[in-house]
Design an enzyme around this catalytic site. Structure first.
Site, PDB file in Angstrom:
ATOM      1  N   HIS A   9       0.845  -1.200   0.000  1.00  0.00           N
ATOM      2  CA  HIS A   9       0.000   0.000   0.000  1.00  0.00           C
ATOM      3  C   HIS A   9       0.872   1.238   0.000  1.00  0.00           C
ATOM      4  O   HIS A   9       1.931   1.276   0.625  1.00  0.00           O
ATOM      5  CB  HIS A   9      -0.965   0.020   1.191  1.00  0.00           C
ATOM      6  N   HIS A  58       1.069   5.087   1.111  1.00  0.00           N
ATOM      7  CA  HIS A  58       0.495   6.130   1.969  1.00  0.00           C
ATOM      8  C   HIS A  58       0.590   7.462   1.232  1.00  0.00           C
ATOM      9  O   HIS A  58       1.688   7.865   0.823  1.00  0.00           O
ATOM     10  CB  HIS A  58       1.303   6.288   3.266  1.00  0.00           C
TER      11      HIS A  58
HETATM   12  P1  5GP Z   1       2.128   0.068   7.476  1.00  0.00           P
HETATM   13  O1  5GP Z   1       1.844  -1.401   7.213  1.00  0.00           O
HETATM   14  O2  5GP Z   1       2.432   0.818   6.208  1.00  0.00           O
HETATM   15  O3  5GP Z   1       3.177   0.247   8.523  1.00  0.00           O
HETATM   16  O4  5GP Z   1       0.822   0.716   8.093  1.00  0.00           O
HETATM   17  C1  5GP Z   1      -0.451   0.202   7.839  1.00  0.00           C
HETATM   18  C2  5GP Z   1      -1.458   1.330   7.855  1.00  0.00           C
HETATM   19  O5  5GP Z   1      -2.748   0.764   7.650  1.00  0.00           O
HETATM   20  C3  5GP Z   1      -1.519   2.120   9.153  1.00  0.00           C
HETATM   21  O6  5GP Z   1      -1.374   3.506   8.871  1.00  0.00           O
HETATM   22  C4  5GP Z   1      -2.898   1.787   9.751  1.00  0.00           C
HETATM   23  O7  5GP Z   1      -3.499   2.879  10.407  1.00  0.00           O
HETATM   24  C5  5GP Z   1      -3.681   1.365   8.519  1.00  0.00           C
HETATM   25  N1  5GP Z   1      -4.709   0.352   8.799  1.00  0.00           N
HETATM   26  C6  5GP Z   1      -4.534  -0.790   9.514  1.00  0.00           C
HETATM   27  N2  5GP Z   1      -5.684  -1.500   9.557  1.00  0.00           N
HETATM   28  C7  5GP Z   1      -6.593  -0.778   8.853  1.00  0.00           C
HETATM   29  C8  5GP Z   1      -7.983  -0.993   8.563  1.00  0.00           C
HETATM   30  O8  5GP Z   1      -8.600  -1.986   8.941  1.00  0.00           O
HETATM   31  N3  5GP Z   1      -8.596  -0.038   7.809  1.00  0.00           N
HETATM   32  C9  5GP Z   1      -7.941   1.076   7.368  1.00  0.00           C
HETATM   33  N4  5GP Z   1      -8.634   1.954   6.638  1.00  0.00           N
HETATM   34  N5  5GP Z   1      -6.637   1.316   7.637  1.00  0.00           N
HETATM   35  C10 5GP Z   1      -5.979   0.393   8.378  1.00  0.00           C
END
Ligand code: 5GP
Length: 128
Positions: free
Chosen positions: A92, A94
């Site tokens: 994903h 950001h």
């Molecule tokens: P990363 O894997 O890039 O460190 O962060 C994952 C991101 O996904 C985080 O910013 C977190 O807030 C977001 N996130 C985690 N679970 C969910 C979810 O169920 N729904 C949404 N919309 N965002 C999520």
């Protein structure tokens, strides 16, 4: 199955911003800043550079279009981009409307109401 695949499959709700056959964009549930959006390939891959070059470039193309919509919908100095994936092992991007370096440090978080999330998602979506 990742939490994002569950969102893509409609098992878990999200505040959707944009979608096509291969990608979906929705608001981060724990945002760094208002409008913090995640752009996700529907095909579940772990890391950004697990994608083929073609898939990677398509993800960047879709992210570019979402970023343009974000710039129109949310007042900020610039939209910044980051790819991490340490919490959710499903690629994903950001996209964060940013005013200060702290907005990109993933430590300071914004609390939004359901109504604020809905209004933001609608506004970004209208500009997509
Ligand atoms: P990363 O894997 O890039 O460190 O962060 C994952 C991101 O996904 C985080 O910013 C977190 O807030 C977001 N996130 C985690 N679970 C969910 C979810 O169920 N729904 C949404 N919309 N965002 C999520």
């Amino acid at each position: 199955m990742s939490i994002f695949t569950k969102i893509i499959d409609g098992e878990i709700p999200c505040y959707k911003v944009a979608e096509d056959n291969n990608f979906i964009a929705f608001l981060d549930i724990n945002p760094n800043a208002k409008g913090h959006t995640l752009v996700v390939p529907k095909k579940e891959e772990n890391k950004l550079f697990d994608l083929s070059k073609e898939e990677y470039l398509s993800l960047m193309d879709f992210s570019y279009r979402v970023a343009k919509a974000l710039e129109k919908a949310v007042d900020c100095k610039r939209v910044c981009m980051s790819v991490i994936g340490l919490e959710v092992p499903h690629v994903h991007v950001h996209l964060v409307p940013t005013n200060a370096m702290a907005d990109m440090q993933f430590t300071k978080k914004e609390k939004l109401t359901n109504e604020e999330f809905v209004a933001l998602a609608n506004k970004i979506s209208e500009n997509f």
